[in-house]
Design an enzyme around this catalytic site. Sequence first.
Site, PDB file in Angstrom:
ATOM      1  N   HIS A  60       0.782  -1.213   0.050  1.00 53.33           N
ATOM      2  CA  HIS A  60      -0.025   0.022   0.083  1.00 53.33           C
ATOM      3  C   HIS A  60       0.882   1.168  -0.053  1.00 53.33           C
ATOM      4  O   HIS A  60       2.059   0.940   0.350  1.00 53.33           O
ATOM      5  CB  HIS A  60      -0.790  -0.026   1.342  1.00 53.33           C
ATOM      6  CG  HIS A  60      -1.996  -0.852   1.198  1.00 53.33           C
ATOM      7  ND1 HIS A  60      -3.254  -0.816   1.964  1.00 53.33           N
ATOM      8  CD2 HIS A  60      -2.016  -2.237   0.745  1.00 53.33           C
ATOM      9  CE1 HIS A  60      -3.853  -1.757   1.982  1.00 53.33           C
ATOM     10  NE2 HIS A  60      -3.357  -2.555   0.900  1.00 53.33           N
ATOM     11  N   CYS A  72      -6.409   2.086   5.649  1.00 50.99           N
ATOM     12  CA  CYS A  72      -7.371   0.704   6.010  1.00 50.99           C
ATOM     13  C   CYS A  72      -6.794   0.364   7.220  1.00 50.99           C
ATOM     14  O   CYS A  72      -5.698   1.211   7.666  1.00 50.99           O
ATOM     15  CB  CYS A  72      -6.763  -0.420   4.814  1.00 50.99           C
ATOM     16  SG  CYS A  72      -5.308  -0.843   4.942  1.00 50.99           S
ATOM     17  N   GLU A 111       0.788   3.915   1.761  1.00 58.50           N
ATOM     18  CA  GLU A 111       1.284   4.318   3.034  1.00 58.50           C
ATOM     19  C   GLU A 111       2.398   3.547   3.435  1.00 58.50           C
ATOM     20  O   GLU A 111       3.347   3.909   4.371  1.00 58.50           O
ATOM     21  CB  GLU A 111       0.148   4.167   4.270  1.00 58.50           C
ATOM     22  CG  GLU A 111      -0.922   5.008   3.943  1.00 58.50           C
ATOM     23  CD  GLU A 111      -2.190   4.314   2.982  1.00 58.50           C
ATOM     24  OE1 GLU A 111      -3.356   4.693   3.406  1.00 58.50           O
ATOM     25  OE2 GLU A 111      -1.950   3.200   2.293  1.00 58.50           O
ATOM     26  N   CYS A 119      -2.888   0.003   7.473  1.00 58.81           N
ATOM     27  CA  CYS A 119      -2.021   1.027   7.300  1.00 58.81           C
ATOM     28  C   CYS A 119      -2.221   2.215   8.383  1.00 58.81           C
ATOM     29  O   CYS A 119      -1.118   2.714   8.987  1.00 58.81           O
ATOM     30  CB  CYS A 119      -2.418   1.961   6.017  1.00 58.81           C
ATOM     31  SG  CYS A 119      -1.807   0.952   4.446  1.00 58.81           S
TER      32      CYS A 119
END
Length: 159
Positions: free
Chosen positions: A52, A82, A54, A85
Amino acid sequence: MNDADFMLEAIAEAKLAADIGETPVGAVVVRNGRIVGRGRNRRETSKNAVAHAEIEAINEACRTLGGWRLWECEMFVTLEPCPMCAGAIINARIRRLVFGAYDLKSGSCGSVTNLFALPYNHSPQSVGGFMSDECSALLKSFFADVRRGIKKAPDGRDK
């Protein structure tokens, strides 16, 4: 640079993700007005569930700064984090999060749940909906293309 400038940098990362067929999410980590980490979604190209934006940005910031505690840092990301993260933001001790679009399906900084409100050892400040029109437009356009069957090749061309 100000918050808008840093969000525009995150948006630029999101556009790079979209260019290779990834969901357009981008993030930057900032310390003392300087970007120290960048990331964009790469789950499809890396075949990795944790790739991801992040996570990439936190990894780069840790390498740049030489440590895992990012307590002097802020993160700017185009989509509400999410659970994974949000947990990484807490664990990295990032002091402030600014995100664009809310994620009503898996957002964990206010939409579905708010992990920052739980009694963990660190609670980042959070600003949601910042430049949300710009961030949402990227996602809407990307998924409209997906529904029309338009896919991007890894080199950025339409398949």
